[in-house]
Write an enzyme that holds these catalytic residues in place. Sequence first.
Site, short mmCIF file in Angstrom:
data_model
loop_
_atom_site.label_atom_id
_atom_site.label_comp_id
_atom_site.label_asym_id
_atom_site.label_seq_id
_atom_site.Cartn_x
_atom_site.Cartn_y
_atom_site.Cartn_z
N GLY A 9 50.57 37.43 43.29
CA GLY A 9 51.20 38.44 44.16
C GLY A 9 52.61 38.03 44.54
O GLY A 9 52.85 36.88 44.88
N ARG A 33 49.29 38.64 36.77
CA ARG A 33 48.10 37.79 36.84
C ARG A 33 47.54 37.78 35.42
O ARG A 33 46.90 38.73 35.00
CB ARG A 33 47.09 38.36 37.84
CG ARG A 33 47.60 38.29 39.28
CD ARG A 33 46.51 38.59 40.30
NE ARG A 33 46.94 38.21 41.64
CZ ARG A 33 47.24 39.08 42.61
NH1 ARG A 33 47.13 40.36 42.39
NH2 ARG A 33 47.62 38.66 43.79
N ASP A 50 47.36 29.92 45.01
CA ASP A 50 46.37 29.02 44.43
C ASP A 50 46.04 29.33 42.96
O ASP A 50 45.82 28.41 42.17
CB ASP A 50 45.10 28.93 45.29
CG ASP A 50 44.53 30.28 45.64
OD1 ASP A 50 45.09 31.30 45.20
OD2 ASP A 50 43.51 30.31 46.35
N THR A 52 53.39 32.84 48.77
CA THR A 52 52.34 33.83 49.02
C THR A 52 52.43 34.24 50.48
O THR A 52 52.72 33.40 51.34
CB THR A 52 50.93 33.29 48.71
OG1 THR A 52 49.95 34.15 49.32
CG2 THR A 52 50.70 31.88 49.24
N ASP A 82 49.94 34.94 52.21
CA ASP A 82 48.67 34.61 52.86
C ASP A 82 48.68 33.32 53.70
O ASP A 82 47.81 33.13 54.55
CB ASP A 82 47.55 34.50 51.82
CG ASP A 82 47.34 35.80 51.06
OD1 ASP A 82 47.74 36.85 51.57
OD2 ASP A 82 46.78 35.75 49.94
N ASP A 125 47.76 30.39 52.85
CA ASP A 125 46.45 29.75 52.70
C ASP A 125 46.48 28.50 51.81
O ASP A 125 45.47 28.14 51.22
CB ASP A 125 45.44 30.77 52.13
CG ASP A 125 45.89 31.35 50.80
OD1 ASP A 125 47.05 31.13 50.41
OD2 ASP A 125 45.08 32.02 50.15
N ARG A 145 43.84 38.18 52.01
CA ARG A 145 42.69 37.90 51.14
C ARG A 145 41.53 37.39 52.00
O ARG A 145 41.12 38.08 52.90
CB ARG A 145 43.07 36.90 50.04
CG ARG A 145 42.22 37.05 48.79
CD ARG A 145 42.65 36.11 47.71
NE ARG A 145 43.93 36.47 47.13
CZ ARG A 145 44.08 37.34 46.15
NH1 ARG A 145 43.04 37.93 45.63
NH2 ARG A 145 45.27 37.63 45.67
O1 F6P Z 1 47.67 37.10 47.82
C1 F6P Z 1 48.53 38.07 48.30
C2 F6P Z 1 47.81 39.40 48.49
O2 F6P Z 1 48.74 40.33 49.00
C3 F6P Z 1 46.56 39.33 49.40
O3 F6P Z 1 46.88 39.30 50.76
C4 F6P Z 1 45.84 40.57 48.95
O4 F6P Z 1 44.46 40.45 49.19
C5 F6P Z 1 46.14 40.63 47.49
O5 F6P Z 1 47.31 39.87 47.27
C6 F6P Z 1 46.36 42.03 46.94
O6 F6P Z 1 46.52 41.92 45.57
P1 F6P Z 1 47.13 43.11 44.67
O7 F6P Z 1 48.59 43.23 44.94
O8 F6P Z 1 46.86 42.68 43.27
O9 F6P Z 1 46.40 44.36 45.07
#
Ligand code: F6P
Length: 323
Positions: free
Chosen positions: A11, A72, A103, A126, A128, A130, A172
């Site tokens: 992300g 990804r 991660d 990120t 998050d 985390d 997340r």
């Molecule tokens: O890891 C960053 C994040 O924004 C999380 O907070 C969220 O759960 C996820 O990515 C959303 O992913 P995507 O952009 O693939 O929907």
Amino acid sequence: IRSIGVLTSGGDSPGMNAAIRAVVRAGAFYKLKTFGIYEGYQGLIENNIHELTARTVKNILNRGGTVLKSSRSEEFRTEEGRKKAHQNLKEQNIDALVIIGGDGTFTGGHIFSQEFDLPIIGIPGTIDNDLYGTDYTIGFDTATNVVVECIDKIRDTAESHNRLFFVEVMGRDSGFIALRSALASGALDVVLPEENAPMEDLFNELEKSEANQKTNKLVVVAEGNELGDTFKIAEQVKNKFPHLESKVTILGHLQRGGSPSCLDRVLASQLGVAAIEGLLAGKSKIMAGLIDNKIVFTSFEEAINGKVPINKELIRISKILSI
Ligand code: F6P
């Protein structure tokens, strides 16, 4: 090391561009050739690699997202994919990598580095927050500021209509964005994955706020919480307090966009330089982080698997102040 590649993966987060700029410019400062690998690991497999110079990264310090784009990559999870990626690096004479992400990015980098004995350093990017081994990840500060700005606006309607609002935020399976923004926006409660609190706790907080004649009621819900979907939480509250008019707002990808905050720009700049200096000092398979304002290197394994504890003191303060 004469030549390095830099990529962003997973992300996107505000401040990734500031980190790319810092890596490229620190590379130029130390007379290294720098290559941008576009679309993360997928770009490495597809040979989407182009040289970057100190000048090609001008005017990106202030921009959200990532100019290198992100992905990804499923293919990078396969041995075949990683072989292709390594072949491309060899052909371009790139002998080390800086990977910017979370991660998932570091897990891929760790395997790749072991398989091909390639020096790799990670930069935590990120929203998050985390990752173990840094007080803050790049993008977290900007994201929490966006959340607070949004909740401030929601408060206007909550107050004008005496409404209860559930605001779902990202993260997340961690509640760092939720806790910090709840405290900063004066929410009456926050539903966190780390607390695993029963529904009764939320009911109690709402009862208290009724007794204390609070007119607006803001509840921040972390997306990965154990009580489940935010609409379902709102429904259960509606059944228990039928007189309360409630609304749900999911902030979603608003939280990932926009110009990075000053804190994120400075952090990204520090970690970008640290990554290059770390590689030049012979370090590998580690993440550059900032703890108590000092650069700290943490192994990929620890950064990924180490448990970052939620700040219990912030939870306590939040409860005191929501009286
Ligand atoms: O890891 C960053 C994040 O924004 C999380 O907070 C969220 O759960 C996820 O990515 C959303 O992913 P995507 O952009 O693939 O929907």
